[in-house]
Enzyme design. Structure first.
Site, PDB file in Angstrom:
ATOM      1  N   ARG A   1       9.942 -19.119   9.561  1.00  0.00           N
ATOM      2  CA  ARG A   1       9.565 -19.270  10.968  1.00  0.00           C
ATOM      3  C   ARG A   1       8.907 -20.619  11.237  1.00  0.00           C
ATOM      4  NH1 ARG A   1       6.393 -13.729  10.623  1.00  0.00           N
ATOM      5  NH2 ARG A   1       6.269 -14.651   8.556  1.00  0.00           N
TER       6      ARG A   1
ATOM      7  N   LYS B   1      -2.751  -1.661  -1.925  1.00  0.00           N
ATOM      8  CA  LYS B   1      -2.728  -2.283  -0.593  1.00  0.00           C
ATOM      9  C   LYS B   1      -2.398  -1.242   0.458  1.00  0.00           C
ATOM     10  CE  LYS B   1      -0.559  -6.225   0.901  1.00  0.00           C
ATOM     11  NZ  LYS B   1       0.482  -7.284   0.721  1.00  0.00           N
TER      12      LYS B   1
ATOM     13  N   HIS C   1      13.176  -9.647  11.314  1.00  0.00           N
ATOM     14  CA  HIS C   1      13.791  -9.252  10.030  1.00  0.00           C
ATOM     15  C   HIS C   1      15.250  -8.842  10.232  1.00  0.00           C
ATOM     16  CE1 HIS C   1       9.461  -7.869   9.056  1.00  0.00           C
ATOM     17  NE2 HIS C   1       9.686  -8.880   8.244  1.00  0.00           N
TER      18      HIS C   1
ATOM     19  N   SER D   1       5.028  -8.773  11.723  1.00  0.00           N
ATOM     20  CA  SER D   1       4.678  -7.349  11.611  1.00  0.00           C
ATOM     21  C   SER D   1       3.216  -7.099  11.948  1.00  0.00           C
ATOM     22  CB  SER D   1       4.963  -6.849  10.188  1.00  0.00           C
ATOM     23  OG  SER D   1       6.332  -6.938   9.901  1.00  0.00           O
TER      24      SER D   1
END
Ligand code: ADP
Length: 156
Positions: free
Chosen positions: A91, A42, A18, A129
């Protein structure tokens, strides 16, 4: 008119992937707002306050970067803050397919918006992450994947 981009994401936690996308995008925009999506339902690994302060510490002293959180649609945030660009990192081809759908739907909702994609550096392609969370969960050292001088324990 100033060019404002939103870099939206969960950033649970921010990684060197990031960080690199933001730094490489800086020359394209007058301001980049890193917007941490927050969803009450969440469960995140790092609390919202921790994710925000980790990102603020990473970019401390950089006047072109702002950090905030939001709880609604990314396009609504763009309209609120006058941002015309959504920045995302790519990515893999899987990222591309996922991002293509989101970007096209965002564009359908708010025609003024353009999504801007930056390809990850080859050495960051496998960093995400969730892998960092997994390492931290089992007490491992994720330092290689986190921005310099970030001690993740401080933000939990
Ligand atoms: P989201 O939950 O919205 O996918 P993330 O925090 O996982 O949020 O990612 C935010 C943005 O950063 C996405 O565009 C994602 O593709 C990009 N990103 C995540 N990891 C990397 C990486 N290692 N290299 C480049 N871009 C990345």
């Amino acid at each position: 008119m100033s060019k404002i981009a939103i870099f939206p994401g969960s950033f649970d936690p921010i990684t060197i992937g990031h960080e690199s996308i933001v730094l490489r995008a800086l020359s394209l925009f007058d301001k980049i707002i890193i917007a941490v999506g927050h969803n009450e339902t969440k469960k995140a690994f790092f609390p919202l306050a921790g994710r925000l302060s980790m990102i603020r510490d990473v970019f401390a002293g950089n006047a072109k970067i702002e950090v905030m959180h939001y709880e609604d649609l990314t396009v609504s945030l763009c309209q609120r803050v006058g941002a015309k660009y959504i920045l995302r990192g790519l990515r893999t081809s899987a990222d591309f397919e996922y991002e293509r759908a989101i970007a096209q739907v965002n564009k359908a909702m708010y025609d003024d918006i353009e999504s801007v994609f930056i390809l990850t550096l080859p050495e960051h392609t496998s960093i995400n992450s969730s892998i960092v969370r997994e390492i931290l969960h089992y007490g491992g050292n994720a330092g290689k994947f986190l921005p310099d001088s970030i001690d993740p324990k401080k933000y939990l």
